[in-house]
Motif scaffolding. Sequence first.
Motif, PDB file in Angstrom:
ATOM      1  N   PRO A 238     -25.185   3.843 -15.090  1.00 36.36           N
ATOM      2  CA  PRO A 238     -23.775   4.126 -14.816  1.00 36.36           C
ATOM      3  C   PRO A 238     -23.611   5.447 -14.073  1.00 36.36           C
ATOM      4  O   PRO A 238     -24.294   6.436 -14.362  1.00 36.36           O
ATOM      5  CB  PRO A 238     -23.145   4.198 -16.212  1.00 36.36           C
ATOM      6  CG  PRO A 238     -24.085   3.455 -17.110  1.00 36.36           C
ATOM      7  CD  PRO A 238     -25.449   3.703 -16.540  1.00 36.36           C
ATOM      8  N   VAL A 239     -22.710   5.446 -13.105  1.00 38.36           N
ATOM      9  CA  VAL A 239     -22.392   6.677 -12.391  1.00 38.36           C
ATOM     10  C   VAL A 239     -21.698   7.655 -13.333  1.00 38.36           C
ATOM     11  O   VAL A 239     -21.958   8.859 -13.307  1.00 38.36           O
ATOM     12  CB  VAL A 239     -21.521   6.366 -11.159  1.00 38.36           C
ATOM     13  CG1 VAL A 239     -21.046   7.664 -10.501  1.00 38.36           C
ATOM     14  CG2 VAL A 239     -22.293   5.501 -10.160  1.00 38.36           C
ATOM     15  N   VAL A 240     -20.802   7.147 -14.164  1.00 38.78           N
ATOM     16  CA  VAL A 240     -20.101   7.965 -15.159  1.00 38.78           C
ATOM     17  C   VAL A 240     -20.756   7.735 -16.517  1.00 38.78           C
ATOM     18  O   VAL A 240     -20.740   6.611 -17.040  1.00 38.78           O
ATOM     19  CB  VAL A 240     -18.604   7.619 -15.221  1.00 38.78           C
ATOM     20  CG1 VAL A 240     -17.917   8.384 -16.351  1.00 38.78           C
ATOM     21  CG2 VAL A 240     -17.933   7.932 -13.883  1.00 38.78           C
ATOM     22  N   ALA A 241     -21.361   8.768 -17.069  1.00 39.07           N
ATOM     23  CA  ALA A 241     -22.007   8.641 -18.380  1.00 39.07           C
ATOM     24  C   ALA A 241     -20.993   8.236 -19.435  1.00 39.07           C
ATOM     25  O   ALA A 241     -19.865   8.745 -19.464  1.00 39.07           O
ATOM     26  CB  ALA A 241     -22.662   9.964 -18.762  1.00 39.07           C
ATOM     27  N   GLY A 242     -21.396   7.311 -20.295  1.00 39.81           N
ATOM     28  CA  GLY A 242     -20.511   6.861 -21.358  1.00 39.81           C
ATOM     29  C   GLY A 242     -19.710   5.626 -21.008  1.00 39.81           C
ATOM     30  O   GLY A 242     -19.029   5.068 -21.882  1.00 39.81           O
ATOM     31  N   SER A 243     -19.757   5.186 -19.769  1.00 42.47           N
ATOM     32  CA  SER A 243     -19.072   3.934 -19.410  1.00 42.47           C
ATOM     33  C   SER A 243     -19.884   2.757 -19.935  1.00 42.47           C
ATOM     34  O   SER A 243     -21.107   2.822 -20.035  1.00 42.47           O
ATOM     35  CB  SER A 243     -18.872   3.841 -17.897  1.00 42.47           C
ATOM     36  OG  SER A 243     -20.103   3.936 -17.204  1.00 42.47           O
ATOM     37  N   THR A 244     -19.199   1.675 -20.289  1.00 43.56           N
ATOM     38  CA  THR A 244     -19.842   0.520 -20.911  1.00 43.56           C
ATOM     39  C   THR A 244     -19.845  -0.660 -19.948  1.00 43.56           C
ATOM     40  O   THR A 244     -18.789  -1.085 -19.467  1.00 43.56           O
ATOM     41  CB  THR A 244     -19.109   0.124 -22.201  1.00 43.56           C
ATOM     42  OG1 THR A 244     -19.078   1.251 -23.090  1.00 43.56           O
ATOM     43  CG2 THR A 244     -19.812  -1.037 -22.880  1.00 43.56           C
ATOM     44  N   TRP A 245     -21.042  -1.179 -19.691  1.00 43.20           N
ATOM     45  CA  TRP A 245     -21.217  -2.323 -18.804  1.00 43.20           C
ATOM     46  C   TRP A 245     -21.923  -3.442 -19.568  1.00 43.20           C
ATOM     47  O   TRP A 245     -22.847  -3.191 -20.334  1.00 43.20           O
ATOM     48  CB  TRP A 245     -22.056  -1.941 -17.587  1.00 43.20           C
ATOM     49  CG  TRP A 245     -21.431  -0.899 -16.716  1.00 43.20           C
ATOM     50  CD1 TRP A 245     -21.389   0.453 -16.931  1.00 43.20           C
ATOM     51  CD2 TRP A 245     -20.757  -1.127 -15.475  1.00 43.20           C
ATOM     52  NE1 TRP A 245     -20.727   1.087 -15.915  1.00 43.20           N
ATOM     53  CE2 TRP A 245     -20.330   0.143 -14.988  1.00 43.20           C
ATOM     54  CE3 TRP A 245     -20.470  -2.255 -14.710  1.00 43.20           C
ATOM     55  CZ2 TRP A 245     -19.644   0.289 -13.798  1.00 43.20           C
ATOM     56  CZ3 TRP A 245     -19.791  -2.108 -13.518  1.00 43.20           C
ATOM     57  CH2 TRP A 245     -19.379  -0.857 -13.070  1.00 43.20           C
ATOM     58  N   VAL A 246     -21.489  -4.675 -19.367  1.00 48.27           N
ATOM     59  CA  VAL A 246     -22.096  -5.821 -20.048  1.00 48.27           C
ATOM     60  C   VAL A 246     -22.483  -6.873 -19.008  1.00 48.27           C
ATOM     61  O   VAL A 246     -21.874  -6.967 -17.939  1.00 48.27           O
ATOM     62  CB  VAL A 246     -21.143  -6.438 -21.094  1.00 48.27           C
ATOM     63  CG1 VAL A 246     -20.833  -5.434 -22.197  1.00 48.27           C
ATOM     64  CG2 VAL A 246     -19.871  -6.957 -20.445  1.00 48.27           C
ATOM     65  N   LYS A 247     -23.516  -7.643 -19.343  1.00 51.00           N
ATOM     66  CA  LYS A 247     -23.920  -8.742 -18.475  1.00 51.00           C
ATOM     67  C   LYS A 247     -23.004  -9.936 -18.711  1.00 51.00           C
ATOM     68  O   LYS A 247     -22.796 -10.353 -19.850  1.00 51.00           O
ATOM     69  CB  LYS A 247     -25.366  -9.134 -18.754  1.00 51.00           C
ATOM     70  CG  LYS A 247     -26.373  -8.047 -18.414  1.00 51.00           C
ATOM     71  CD  LYS A 247     -27.794  -8.462 -18.785  1.00 51.00           C
ATOM     72  CE  LYS A 247     -28.798  -7.366 -18.432  1.00 51.00           C
ATOM     73  NZ  LYS A 247     -30.182  -7.733 -18.819  1.00 51.00           N
TER      74      LYS A 247
END
Length: 325
Positions: A238-247
């Motif tokens: 993630p470019v922004v730490a702490g952002s949440t990405w899911v598949k």
Amino acid sequence: DVAFAPSMMVLFEGNSAAAGGGLFSACDEVGVCRGLMDKTLGLPSRDKAYSSILEFRDNRAVHGDRAASAANKLVVAETVQAQLVPGQDALNVTLLLLDSLDQHVDGRTDAYIIEMVVCATPAGCSSLVSLQPVLFLAYDGTQVRTLERNAVLQYCASESDSVVVKLTTATPNRIFSAVVEVKCLPCQRGQTRTRHAGAALWSCERCSSGEYVIDPNQHSCQTCPRGLACTGTDQVQPVVAGSTWVKAGAHFNLTSCPTGYAVVNADEHGFNAEEQRCEECEDGSECLAAQCTACAACQPGHYKPAQSTAACEACPVDSYRQGAG
């Protein structure tokens, strides 16, 4: 009927040559040509003790110090890798080009070209039914030739999990081949399975550094969203730490951002996976939760003069803000 003593009758001594220091047969099978050699040398017929009348001493040759013939067979001495990813891996085998005495034929004495074809099955395998363009490889100056970088397996057949690689060379008198069965491996991390020839063939292509792929054998390469740093595989940062990405299927979806950010995932046409990112709350808005999706307007009596992740501040003494924002 002439009788011969078991002593030496013909001596080959102190000779040097590229092939066959003492004796060379252009025939590719010494046994077939022995009768001709008998007549040429004036030796007894084959039913006599042929070996007892020849003597070789101190002869030197690149190929066959004593005697040699033209190439007789092509054999696979070792297969280093018989499991290949089509489009990515090269056939890596050790080939031996042998004469009729099972001696290595040196490519410096005669130039030999190896034809490589890839077929779905061994039956009728030839250049006419090859799954990929025919490759021509040089057996160039060494007794053992290892085929690597230029012998890439380009395609596999969709209806089979293996292919046949046929390697063929020739002399003026005969054609001979070696066959290697190769197992087709699925696409690996960072690759995508691509179909060819109306889905009859497939290969694996590598994703670029500005892309990602989640399942190499099911999904195509996806353009990296603005909120991720991609390296061509499913390993993203993630470019922004702490952002949440899911598949989610073939894509990475942004579900939340850290405090002070809002989720952006659309353009003027609606949802756009490539536009997904976390953006700081604009002036007059804030998000104080640990996981944010949208920014809310500042409460009455509070303000924020510029876009940032900071919370809204209370209005200074002797000032007020009646509405939100």
